[in-house]
Design a protein around this motif. Structure first.
Motif, mmCIF file in Angstrom:
data_model
loop_
_atom_site.group_PDB
_atom_site.id
_atom_site.type_symbol
_atom_site.label_atom_id
_atom_site.label_comp_id
_atom_site.label_asym_id
_atom_site.label_seq_id
_atom_site.Cartn_x
_atom_site.Cartn_y
_atom_site.Cartn_z
ATOM 1 N N THR A 148 2.487 3.515 -4.157
ATOM 2 C CA THR A 148 3.094 2.191 -4.030
ATOM 3 C C THR A 148 2.146 1.270 -3.261
ATOM 4 O OG1 THR A 148 4.147 2.599 -1.900
ATOM 5 C CG2 THR A 148 5.354 3.298 -3.868
ATOM 6 N N ASP A 149 2.519 0.002 -3.194
ATOM 7 C CA ASP A 149 1.817 -0.909 -2.289
ATOM 8 C C ASP A 149 2.431 -0.764 -0.900
ATOM 9 O OD1 ASP A 149 4.201 -2.342 -2.261
ATOM 10 O OD2 ASP A 149 3.543 -3.704 -3.840
ATOM 11 N N ASN A 161 8.985 3.632 0.987
ATOM 12 C CA ASN A 161 8.091 3.842 -0.150
ATOM 13 C C ASN A 161 7.803 5.314 -0.415
ATOM 14 O OD1 ASN A 161 7.533 1.206 -1.186
ATOM 15 N ND2 ASN A 161 6.275 0.784 0.623
ATOM 16 N N TRP A 162 8.026 6.160 0.575
ATOM 17 C CA TRP A 162 7.855 7.594 0.335
ATOM 18 C C TRP A 162 8.841 8.095 -0.709
ATOM 19 C CZ3 TRP A 162 3.706 10.030 1.888
ATOM 20 C CH2 TRP A 162 3.004 9.558 2.995
ATOM 21 N N ASP A 193 2.095 4.365 0.270
ATOM 22 C CA ASP A 193 0.963 3.434 0.248
ATOM 23 C C ASP A 193 -0.261 3.986 0.977
ATOM 24 O OD1 ASP A 193 2.088 3.434 2.753
ATOM 25 O OD2 ASP A 193 1.781 1.290 3.094
ATOM 26 N N THR A 194 -0.343 5.319 1.113
ATOM 27 C CA THR A 194 -1.406 5.924 1.924
ATOM 28 C C THR A 194 -2.745 6.049 1.204
ATOM 29 O OG1 THR A 194 -0.768 8.171 1.261
ATOM 30 C CG2 THR A 194 0.286 7.235 3.237
ATOM 31 N N GLN A 195 -2.765 5.852 -0.124
ATOM 32 C CA GLN A 195 -4.022 5.978 -0.870
ATOM 33 C C GLN A 195 -4.240 4.740 -1.746
ATOM 34 O OE1 GLN A 195 -4.350 9.705 -2.961
ATOM 35 N NE2 GLN A 195 -4.017 10.921 -1.122
ATOM 36 N N ASN A 209 -2.417 -1.028 -6.762
ATOM 37 C CA ASN A 209 -2.022 0.128 -5.952
ATOM 38 C C ASN A 209 -0.719 0.762 -6.425
ATOM 39 O OD1 ASN A 209 -4.266 -0.195 -4.310
ATOM 40 N ND2 ASN A 209 -3.196 -1.552 -2.892
ATOM 41 N N ARG A 210 0.110 0.005 -7.110
ATOM 42 C CA ARG A 210 1.370 0.562 -7.639
ATOM 43 C C ARG A 210 1.055 1.280 -8.951
ATOM 44 N NH1 ARG A 210 3.041 -4.782 -6.199
ATOM 45 N NH2 ARG A 210 3.019 -5.354 -8.408
ATOM 46 N N ARG A 211 1.072 2.577 -8.909
ATOM 47 C CA ARG A 211 0.623 3.343 -10.072
ATOM 48 C C ARG A 211 1.174 4.768 -10.024
ATOM 49 N NH1 ARG A 211 -2.923 3.573 -5.907
ATOM 50 N NH2 ARG A 211 -4.161 5.474 -5.625
ATOM 51 N N VAL A 212 1.108 5.436 -11.183
ATOM 52 C CA VAL A 212 1.367 6.871 -11.264
ATOM 53 C C VAL A 212 0.114 7.511 -11.854
ATOM 54 C CG1 VAL A 212 2.713 8.700 -12.364
ATOM 55 C CG2 VAL A 212 3.865 6.660 -11.486
ATOM 56 N N GLU A 213 -0.333 8.584 -11.243
ATOM 57 C CA GLU A 213 -1.532 9.271 -11.710
ATOM 58 C C GLU A 213 -1.204 10.689 -12.126
ATOM 59 O OE1 GLU A 213 -4.821 6.870 -8.996
ATOM 60 O OE2 GLU A 213 -4.331 8.948 -8.495
#
Length: 222
Positions: A148-149, A161-162, A193-195, A209-213
């Motif tokens: 997340t951001d 956000n966790w 938002d830690t990475q 930064n808002r993404r799924v990998e």
């Protein structure tokens, strides 16, 4: 009239005997070795090993026959079909990268979820399903990671956000399971938002930064 032995002795230079002709034998041995080496080099050279292209450069036939993505990485030689499959993906908002950890499929969250939610949209389900064919040839582990951001969230379902990042990772993992990917091969991780990939100081950076990998790892990598 001189006999044959006398004539031979007169024709031979002073101090030279028949044994001095041994150099000729050594010369023939060296010549034979050179010819053998030349024939061996011809036998070992690959047929059509290289050719000159129209621009004057040299191109190697082996390199031309391999996908560029495979040549560039070589990380998963036993899954040589994986990189070209991933490189061939042409989905806006989905990118492919490779690092020491493995091959990463990065998906913008706006393709998958409404703002502040962790339920896949119809479009999001379609995006995940479009990856199944490429994932089917990979038998390693898949880490589904939510990001997340840094804007805070506080809802009854997601107090931070966790929880949001973990919920989104789980939603993607469950949809992959419904499409036939074994749940034993997957794990869901929330990083909040830690990475960050970009600075959270701008809207564009927060969107990145808002993404799924989906991180694809070999089984030995855990």
């Amino acid at each position: 009239m001189l006999d044959r032995d006398t004539r031979h002795a007169l024709e031979m230079p002073a101090g030279q005997s028949e044994s001095d002709e041994s150099w000729l034998t050594s010369y023939l041995d060296v010549l034979t070795l050179l010819i053998t080496l030349f024939v061996l080099l011809l036998a070992l050279s690959p047929p059509g090993g290289s050719e000159v292209d129209e621009g004057g450069g040299v191109s190697t036939s082996m390199e031309e026959s391999l996908p560029s993505a495979t040549l560039a990485s070589g990380m998963y030689p036993q899954h040589s079909g994986l990189q070209p499959k991933m490189a061939a993906l042409n989905i806006p908002g989905v990118s492919v990268s490779q690092g020491q950890g493995g091959v990463t499929l990065r998906i913008d969250d706006n393709l998958l979820f409404p703002s502040g939610e962790a339920v896949l949209t119809a479009q999001g389900q379609g995006v995940i399903e479009s990856l199944i064919e490429a994932l089917a040839i990979f038998d390693g582990q898949i880490s589904v990671e939510g990001h997340t951001d840094n804007l805070p969230i506080a809802t009854p379902r997601f107090p931070s956000n966790w929880e949001l990042s973990a919920g989104r990772a789980i939603a993607v993992m469950r949809h992959l399971e419904r499409q036939g990917v074994a749940i034993s091969r997957m794990r869901a991780v929330g990083y909040a938002d830690t990475q960050p990939m970009e600075s959270n100081a701008t809207p564009a950076g927060r969107a990145a930064n808002r993404r799924v990998e989906l991180l694809l790892r070999q089984p030995s990598e855990g």
